[in-house]
Design a protein around this motif. Structure first.
Motif, PDB file in Angstrom:
ATOM      1  N   PRO A 169       0.835  -1.209   0.000  1.00 30.80           N
ATOM      2  CA  PRO A 169       0.000   0.000   0.000  1.00 30.80           C
ATOM      3  C   PRO A 169       0.867   1.255   0.000  1.00 30.80           C
ATOM      4  N   MET A 170       0.366   2.317  -0.620  1.00 31.75           N
ATOM      5  CA  MET A 170       1.128   3.566  -0.711  1.00 31.75           C
ATOM      6  C   MET A 170       0.208   4.764  -0.525  1.00 31.75           C
ATOM      7  N   ALA A 171       0.658   5.720   0.265  1.00 28.48           N
ATOM      8  CA  ALA A 171      -0.096   6.957   0.519  1.00 28.48           C
ATOM      9  C   ALA A 171      -1.487   6.677   1.082  1.00 28.48           C
ATOM     10  N   THR A 172      -1.603   5.668   1.908  1.00 22.21           N
ATOM     11  CA  THR A 172      -2.881   5.345   2.550  1.00 22.21           C
ATOM     12  C   THR A 172      -3.363   6.529   3.376  1.00 22.21           C
ATOM     13  N   ASN A 173      -4.636   6.860   3.262  1.00 25.54           N
ATOM     14  CA  ASN A 173      -5.116   8.088   3.903  1.00 25.54           C
ATOM     15  C   ASN A 173      -6.183   7.869   4.963  1.00 25.54           C
ATOM     16  N   ILE A 174      -6.504   6.613   5.292  1.00 24.71           N
ATOM     17  CA  ILE A 174      -7.458   6.312   6.362  1.00 24.71           C
ATOM     18  C   ILE A 174      -6.849   5.242   7.249  1.00 24.71           C
ATOM     19  N   GLY A 175      -6.941   5.423   8.549  1.00 20.52           N
ATOM     20  CA  GLY A 175      -6.265   4.550   9.487  1.00 20.52           C
ATOM     21  C   GLY A 175      -6.925   3.200   9.703  1.00 20.52           C
ATOM     22  N   ALA A 176      -6.225   2.360  10.460  1.00 15.84           N
ATOM     23  CA  ALA A 176      -6.657   0.995  10.729  1.00 15.84           C
ATOM     24  C   ALA A 176      -7.702   0.962  11.839  1.00 15.84           C
ATOM     25  N   PRO A 177      -8.463  -0.143  11.900  1.00 12.55           N
ATOM     26  CA  PRO A 177      -9.459  -0.269  12.967  1.00 12.55           C
ATOM     27  C   PRO A 177      -8.851  -0.552  14.328  1.00 12.55           C
ATOM     28  N   GLY A 178      -7.595  -0.999  14.369  1.00 13.36           N
ATOM     29  CA  GLY A 178      -6.938  -1.198  15.650  1.00 13.36           C
ATOM     30  C   GLY A 178      -6.520  -2.624  15.972  1.00 13.36           C
ATOM     31  N   PRO A 179      -7.355  -3.629  15.712  1.00  8.66           N
ATOM     32  CA  PRO A 179      -6.990  -4.991  16.104  1.00  8.66           C
ATOM     33  C   PRO A 179      -5.820  -5.547  15.302  1.00  8.66           C
ATOM     34  N   THR A 180      -5.297  -6.665  15.788  1.00  3.68           N
ATOM     35  CA  THR A 180      -4.253  -7.382  15.071  1.00  3.68           C
ATOM     36  C   THR A 180      -4.780  -7.833  13.708  1.00  3.68           C
ATOM     37  N   ILE A 181      -3.952  -7.685  12.683  1.00  2.00           N
ATOM     38  CA  ILE A 181      -4.347  -8.112  11.341  1.00  2.00           C
ATOM     39  C   ILE A 181      -3.858  -9.539  11.147  1.00  2.00           C
ATOM     40  N   THR A 182      -4.610 -10.479  11.677  1.00  2.00           N
ATOM     41  CA  THR A 182      -4.174 -11.880  11.687  1.00  2.00           C
ATOM     42  C   THR A 182      -4.049 -12.456  10.285  1.00  2.00           C
ATOM     43  N   GLN A 183      -4.794 -11.935   9.315  1.00  2.00           N
ATOM     44  CA  GLN A 183      -4.723 -12.440   7.953  1.00  2.00           C
ATOM     45  C   GLN A 183      -3.360 -12.186   7.309  1.00  2.00           C
ATOM     46  N   LEU A 184      -2.586 -11.282   7.895  1.00  2.05           N
ATOM     47  CA  LEU A 184      -1.276 -10.953   7.342  1.00  2.05           C
ATOM     48  C   LEU A 184      -0.122 -11.506   8.180  1.00  2.05           C
ATOM     49  N   LYS A 185      -0.401 -12.512   8.972  1.00  2.00           N
ATOM     50  CA  LYS A 185       0.627 -12.997   9.888  1.00  2.00           C
ATOM     51  C   LYS A 185       1.905 -13.403   9.172  1.00  2.00           C
ATOM     52  N   ASN A 186       1.789 -14.038   8.029  1.00  2.00           N
ATOM     53  CA  ASN A 186       2.976 -14.499   7.311  1.00  2.00           C
ATOM     54  C   ASN A 186       3.094 -13.864   5.929  1.00  2.00           C
ATOM     55  N   VAL A 187       2.473 -12.706   5.765  1.00  2.00           N
ATOM     56  CA  VAL A 187       2.493 -12.022   4.470  1.00  2.00           C
ATOM     57  C   VAL A 187       3.379 -10.779   4.567  1.00  2.00           C
ATOM     58  N   PRO A 188       4.447 -10.677   3.771  1.00  6.31           N
ATOM     59  CA  PRO A 188       5.300  -9.490   3.833  1.00  6.31           C
ATOM     60  C   PRO A 188       4.590  -8.257   3.304  1.00  6.31           C
ATOM     61  N   VAL A 189       4.843  -7.131   3.965  1.00 10.99           N
ATOM     62  CA  VAL A 189       4.196  -5.860   3.612  1.00 10.99           C
ATOM     63  C   VAL A 189       5.276  -4.813   3.388  1.00 10.99           C
ATOM     64  N   TRP A 190       5.102  -4.039   2.314  1.00  6.37           N
ATOM     65  CA  TRP A 190       5.992  -2.898   2.074  1.00  6.37           C
ATOM     66  C   TRP A 190       5.115  -1.686   1.812  1.00  6.37           C
ATOM     67  N   ALA A 191       5.072  -0.775   2.765  1.00  6.57           N
ATOM     68  CA  ALA A 191       4.292   0.458   2.638  1.00  6.57           C
ATOM     69  C   ALA A 191       5.228   1.613   2.289  1.00  6.57           C
ATOM     70  N   VAL A 192       4.680   2.618   1.627  1.00  2.00           N
ATOM     71  CA  VAL A 192       5.450   3.804   1.237  1.00  2.00           C
ATOM     72  C   VAL A 192       4.620   5.036   1.538  1.00  2.00           C
ATOM     73  N   HIS A 193       5.272   6.075   2.042  1.00  2.41           N
ATOM     74  CA  HIS A 193       4.548   7.295   2.392  1.00  2.41           C
ATOM     75  C   HIS A 193       5.506   8.476   2.435  1.00  2.41           C
TER      76      HIS A 193
END
Length: 264
Positions: free
Chosen positions: A146-170
């Motif tokens: 994801p890049m330049a995300t403009n709305i925040g997370a709901p707060g809980p743990t994102i269990t669906q991404l436990k083993n998924v690599p994430v690269w954010a840019v901002h």
């Protein structure tokens, strides 16, 4: 490897989506796609990269990325690139992860896709939509960008991404939305035992924050754009406040090396 016409042709095609969600997807999403392949004679399954655009009123310059991106991809890789765009009359489609999932399912059902290599990237509202999708369906992905995300997370743990690599840019001073990006990343790192948000300071050059995972649940900072290593999460921060932080990232060959190397 032939490709049927995208988007509205789904509705008239014998291979049109049958579920209500899939039909909704066809109604409010227009898809531009390219078959990007190292060899035109290749018959093997290819990776799928779905790039979620922002609003349909997005600047014309933002639309040039997919073609530029594809010219880069043809040099080294074999993958599909699909770019859904939000229709003007859409009822907040970035809040409808089921529709994106139907979009992906349609592609998987009708194209030769390696289902262990499905990637999702999004910009601005599309970045938020990518996070929203990952919150519910992230285990289907091999990587998230994801890049330049403009709305925040709901707060809980994102269990669906436990083993998924994430690269954010901002960009650091892109309004107040950097905190939105880091809130989602906090939800990722909670899977690995870290409950503190990433602390980002104003950079004078591009920097990348790296989170290795459970073996070392702490963020570290390195200068530049860091595409190497097996870190479960990374955040590249650009100095300044330009909203378009994605052009430089999509133009970076190392980003695509990293993305397309990921497997589920």
């Amino acid at each position: 490897m032939g490709m049927p016409p995208p988007s509205r042709a789904w509705v008239k095609s014998s291979r049109s989506p049958t579920s209500r969600t899939a039909r909704c997807t066809a109604d409010w999403m227009r898809s531009t796609d390219w078959a990007v392949r190292a060899s035109s004679s290749s018959r093997r399954a290819m990776a799928l990269t779905v790039r979620w655009m922002a609003l349909s009123g997005v600047r014309r310059s933002w639309l040039t990325m997919p073609m530029n991106c594809c010219s880069k991809l043809t040099r080294s890789w074999s993958c599909w690139v699909r770019t859904p765009r939000v229709g003007e009359l859409s009822p907040r489609p970035w809040r409808q992860p089921a529709a994106i999932d139907a979009f992906i399912s349609f592609i998987v059902a009708n194209y030769r896709v390696d289902t262990t290599r499905i990637y999702l990237t999004g910009i601005s509202f599309g970045g938020y939509g990518a996070w929203q999708y990952a919150y519910t369906y992230g285990s289907r992905l091999a990587a998230l960008a994801p890049m330049a995300t403009n709305i925040g997370a709901p707060g809980p743990t994102i269990t669906q991404l436990k083993n998924v690599p994430v690269w954010a840019v901002h960009s650091f001073a892109d309004g107040s939305s950097l905190s939105a990006e880091t809130s989602w990343l906090t939800g990722v790192t909670k899977n690995q035992g870290l409950f503190q948000p990433i602390q980002v300071t104003a950079p004078t050059q591009k920097v990348t924050y790296l989170f290795p995972g459970a073996s070392s649940p702490v963020w570290t900072l390195q200068p530049g754009v860091v595409a190497t290593g097996s870190d479960i999460a990374r955040l590249t921060v650009l100095p300044g406040g330009v909203h378009d932080c994605w052009t430089q990232q999509y133009d970076n060959h190392a980003f695509w090396d990293w993305l397309l190397a990921q497997h589920r």
